[in-house]
Motif scaffolding. Structure first.
Motif, PDB file in Angstrom:
ATOM      1  N   LYS A   7      -5.992  12.513 -13.354  1.00  0.00           N
ATOM      2  CA  LYS A   7      -6.302  13.205 -12.105  1.00  0.00           C
ATOM      3  C   LYS A   7      -5.489  12.622 -10.959  1.00  0.00           C
ATOM      4  CE  LYS A   7     -11.036  13.906 -13.579  1.00  0.00           C
ATOM      5  NZ  LYS A   7     -12.422  13.541 -13.348  1.00  0.00           N
ATOM      6  N   PRO A   8      -5.043  13.452 -10.023  1.00  0.00           N
ATOM      7  CA  PRO A   8      -4.277  12.948  -8.872  1.00  0.00           C
ATOM      8  C   PRO A   8      -5.031  11.886  -8.086  1.00  0.00           C
ATOM      9  CG  PRO A   8      -4.180  15.337  -8.977  1.00  0.00           C
ATOM     10  CD  PRO A   8      -5.148  14.887 -10.027  1.00  0.00           C
ATOM     11  N   SER A   9      -6.333  12.005  -7.985  1.00  0.00           N
ATOM     12  CA  SER A   9      -7.078  11.011  -7.213  1.00  0.00           C
ATOM     13  C   SER A   9      -6.971   9.632  -7.864  1.00  0.00           C
ATOM     14  CB  SER A   9      -8.543  11.417  -7.060  1.00  0.00           C
ATOM     15  OG  SER A   9      -9.153  11.512  -8.332  1.00  0.00           O
ATOM     16  N   GLU A  10      -6.951   9.574  -9.186  1.00  0.00           N
ATOM     17  CA  GLU A  10      -6.765   8.302  -9.877  1.00  0.00           C
ATOM     18  C   GLU A  10      -5.372   7.757  -9.596  1.00  0.00           C
ATOM     19  OE1 GLU A  10      -7.559   8.589 -14.042  1.00  0.00           O
ATOM     20  OE2 GLU A  10      -9.462   9.603 -13.719  1.00  0.00           O
ATOM     21  N   THR A  11      -4.388   8.639  -9.610  1.00  0.00           N
ATOM     22  CA  THR A  11      -3.011   8.245  -9.338  1.00  0.00           C
ATOM     23  C   THR A  11      -2.892   7.687  -7.936  1.00  0.00           C
ATOM     24  OG1 THR A  11      -2.201   9.953 -10.815  1.00  0.00           O
ATOM     25  CG2 THR A  11      -0.622   9.066  -9.245  1.00  0.00           C
ATOM     26  N   GLU A  12      -3.548   8.301  -6.995  1.00  0.00           N
ATOM     27  CA  GLU A  12      -3.463   7.850  -5.614  1.00  0.00           C
ATOM     28  C   GLU A  12      -4.181   6.520  -5.402  1.00  0.00           C
ATOM     29  OE1 GLU A  12      -3.388  12.395  -3.855  1.00  0.00           O
ATOM     30  OE2 GLU A  12      -5.066  11.096  -3.395  1.00  0.00           O
ATOM     31  N   LEU A  13      -5.212   6.261  -6.169  1.00  0.00           N
ATOM     32  CA  LEU A  13      -6.024   5.067  -5.958  1.00  0.00           C
ATOM     33  C   LEU A  13      -5.621   3.879  -6.823  1.00  0.00           C
ATOM     34  CD1 LEU A  13      -9.552   6.725  -5.727  1.00  0.00           C
ATOM     35  CD2 LEU A  13      -8.126   5.899  -3.864  1.00  0.00           C
ATOM     36  N   PHE A  14      -4.720   4.053  -7.781  1.00  0.00           N
ATOM     37  CA  PHE A  14      -4.468   3.013  -8.770  1.00  0.00           C
ATOM     38  C   PHE A  14      -4.001   1.692  -8.188  1.00  0.00           C
ATOM     39  CE2 PHE A  14       0.068   2.424  -9.214  1.00  0.00           C
ATOM     40  CZ  PHE A  14       0.588   3.560  -8.630  1.00  0.00           C
ATOM     41  N   GLY A  15      -3.314   1.674  -7.076  1.00  0.00           N
ATOM     42  CA  GLY A  15      -2.791   0.421  -6.543  1.00  0.00           C
ATOM     43  C   GLY A  15      -3.254   0.090  -5.150  1.00  0.00           C
ATOM     44  N   ILE A  16      -4.247   0.793  -4.649  1.00  0.00           N
ATOM     45  CA  ILE A  16      -4.715   0.573  -3.287  1.00  0.00           C
ATOM     46  C   ILE A  16      -5.218  -0.855  -3.085  1.00  0.00           C
ATOM     47  CG2 ILE A  16      -6.395   1.307  -1.541  1.00  0.00           C
ATOM     48  CD1 ILE A  16      -4.066   3.294  -2.065  1.00  0.00           C
ATOM     49  N   ALA A  17      -5.775  -1.445  -4.109  1.00  0.00           N
ATOM     50  CA  ALA A  17      -6.283  -2.817  -3.997  1.00  0.00           C
ATOM     51  C   ALA A  17      -5.172  -3.812  -3.664  1.00  0.00           C
ATOM     52  CB  ALA A  17      -6.967  -3.229  -5.295  1.00  0.00           C
ATOM     53  N   PHE A  18      -3.934  -3.452  -3.927  1.00  0.00           N
ATOM     54  CA  PHE A  18      -2.811  -4.356  -3.708  1.00  0.00           C
ATOM     55  C   PHE A  18      -2.065  -4.077  -2.409  1.00  0.00           C
ATOM     56  CE2 PHE A  18      -3.074  -3.648  -8.401  1.00  0.00           C
ATOM     57  CZ  PHE A  18      -3.758  -4.814  -8.667  1.00  0.00           C
ATOM     58  N   LEU A  19      -2.552  -3.158  -1.618  1.00  0.00           N
ATOM     59  CA  LEU A  19      -1.861  -2.732  -0.398  1.00  0.00           C
ATOM     60  C   LEU A  19      -1.577  -3.898   0.546  1.00  0.00           C
ATOM     61  CD1 LEU A  19      -0.745  -0.259   1.081  1.00  0.00           C
ATOM     62  CD2 LEU A  19      -2.974   0.015   2.126  1.00  0.00           C
ATOM     63  N   ASP A  20      -2.576  -4.711   0.840  1.00  0.00           N
ATOM     64  CA  ASP A  20      -2.382  -5.847   1.748  1.00  0.00           C
ATOM     65  C   ASP A  20      -1.407  -6.866   1.169  1.00  0.00           C
ATOM     66  OD1 ASP A  20      -4.101  -4.772   3.633  1.00  0.00           O
ATOM     67  OD2 ASP A  20      -5.836  -5.922   2.939  1.00  0.00           O
ATOM     68  N   SER A  21      -1.511  -7.122  -0.114  1.00  0.00           N
ATOM     69  CA  SER A  21      -0.607  -8.076  -0.759  1.00  0.00           C
ATOM     70  C   SER A  21       0.829  -7.575  -0.705  1.00  0.00           C
ATOM     71  CB  SER A  21      -1.009  -8.272  -2.221  1.00  0.00           C
ATOM     72  OG  SER A  21      -2.287  -8.846  -2.305  1.00  0.00           O
ATOM     73  N   LEU A  22       1.020  -6.305  -0.981  1.00  0.00           N
ATOM     74  CA  LEU A  22       2.365  -5.728  -0.925  1.00  0.00           C
ATOM     75  C   LEU A  22       2.923  -5.789   0.489  1.00  0.00           C
ATOM     76  CD1 LEU A  22       1.839  -2.680  -3.278  1.00  0.00           C
ATOM     77  CD2 LEU A  22       3.382  -4.599  -3.690  1.00  0.00           C
ATOM     78  N   TYR A  23       2.066  -5.527   1.468  1.00  0.00           N
ATOM     79  CA  TYR A  23       2.513  -5.569   2.863  1.00  0.00           C
ATOM     80  C   TYR A  23       2.955  -6.986   3.250  1.00  0.00           C
ATOM     81  CZ  TYR A  23       2.513  -5.323   7.916  1.00  0.00           C
ATOM     82  OH  TYR A  23       2.872  -5.417   9.237  1.00  0.00           O
ATOM     83  N   ARG A  24       2.172  -7.991   2.873  1.00  0.00           N
ATOM     84  CA  ARG A  24       2.551  -9.372   3.184  1.00  0.00           C
ATOM     85  C   ARG A  24       3.881  -9.733   2.527  1.00  0.00           C
ATOM     86  NH1 ARG A  24      -3.149 -10.187   2.640  1.00  0.00           N
ATOM     87  NH2 ARG A  24      -2.876 -10.715   0.454  1.00  0.00           N
ATOM     88  N   TYR A  25       4.054  -9.319   1.296  1.00  0.00           N
ATOM     89  CA  TYR A  25       5.313  -9.593   0.587  1.00  0.00           C
ATOM     90  C   TYR A  25       6.468  -8.843   1.261  1.00  0.00           C
ATOM     91  CZ  TYR A  25       8.626 -10.006  -3.275  1.00  0.00           C
ATOM     92  OH  TYR A  25       9.731 -10.264  -4.044  1.00  0.00           O
ATOM     93  N   ALA A  26       6.226  -7.614   1.661  1.00  0.00           N
ATOM     94  CA  ALA A  26       7.256  -6.834   2.358  1.00  0.00           C
ATOM     95  C   ALA A  26       7.642  -7.507   3.669  1.00  0.00           C
ATOM     96  CB  ALA A  26       6.766  -5.405   2.598  1.00  0.00           C
ATOM     97  N   LEU A  27       6.679  -8.118   4.358  1.00  0.00           N
ATOM     98  CA  LEU A  27       6.987  -8.849   5.595  1.00  0.00           C
ATOM     99  C   LEU A  27       7.907 -10.035   5.327  1.00  0.00           C
ATOM    100  CD1 LEU A  27       3.703  -9.030   7.710  1.00  0.00           C
ATOM    101  CD2 LEU A  27       5.906  -8.097   8.408  1.00  0.00           C
ATOM    102  N   VAL A  28       7.675 -10.714   4.224  1.00  0.00           N
ATOM    103  CA  VAL A  28       8.542 -11.840   3.869  1.00  0.00           C
ATOM    104  C   VAL A  28       9.962 -11.342   3.643  1.00  0.00           C
ATOM    105  CG1 VAL A  28       9.029 -13.567   2.080  1.00  0.00           C
ATOM    106  CG2 VAL A  28       6.704 -13.284   2.942  1.00  0.00           C
TER     107      VAL A  28
END
Length: 186
Positions: A7-28
């Motif tokens: 389902k698209p909703s599963e696809t959209e939600l699969f990595g949301i838990a990592f959003l903050d971590s990805l953002y911090r890494y992107a800042l580096v």
């Protein structure tokens, strides 16, 4: 491979838990808040496009970090042929977004001071050391996951992490000595 009926909703939600971590890494990597936001957004666009090809036993967190890093390198390659412009992204440090834990008022004050010292010391390290420290100590990726993200052997990750920790330790001692001297003058 994951089921094509996902389902698209599963696809959209699969990595949301990592959003903050990805953002911090992107800042580096980017050292700019707006670029980091764009990089994370592009990472999710690419990940959603490739989600159907992902194996069920895949490590989604490491996969997302790898996509983000590859997107950044692609962006750097594109910039080589484009004119360069300098842009200030505010007064915030790259490592301002790093998490810290505290509970009581005194602990919060000490934790805040310690976090500021760590952030300042971390910001003085070369980017490759910042990157490996962020991925290991803050994002808690394994050596193998970091090796996958950085596309290098795990032994390289371990030695780079050892050097990064040593440099961070030395920078913290230096900051501690400077803070002690300031208190002594007062």
């Amino acid at each position: 491979m994951l089921s094509p009926l996902t389902k698209p909703s599963e696809t959209e939600l699969f990595g949301i838990a990592f959003l903050d971590s990805l953002y911090r890494y992107a800042l580096v990597l980017t050292r700019r808040h707006t670029e980091a936001e764009d990089l994370v957004q592009e990472t999710y666009v690419r990940a959603i496009e490739a989600y159907g090809r992902l194996r069920e036993d895949s490590n989604i967190k490491a996969w997302l970090f790898t996509i983000l890093r590859n997107q950044w390198f692609n962006e750097l390659r594109r910039r080589r042929s484009a004119p360069q412009f300098a842009e200030a992204d505010g007064e915030h440090s790259v490592v301002d977004a790093l998490p810290s834990n505290a509970s009581g008022a005194q602990e919060m004050m000490e934790s805040h001071e310690n976090a500021l010292m760590v952030r300042e010391a971390l910001s003085k390290l070369p980017p490759e050391f910042q990157e490996v420290l962020i991925l290991r100590e803050f994002e808690e990726l394994s050596y193998q996951e970091i090796a996958s993200v950085l596309n290098c052997p795990a032994g390289t990750v371990m030695s780079r992490l050892g050097r990064a920790r040593s440099k961070l330790r030395a920078a913290l001692v230096e900051f501690g000595d400077a803070a002690f001297s300031e208190r002594k003058k007062a």
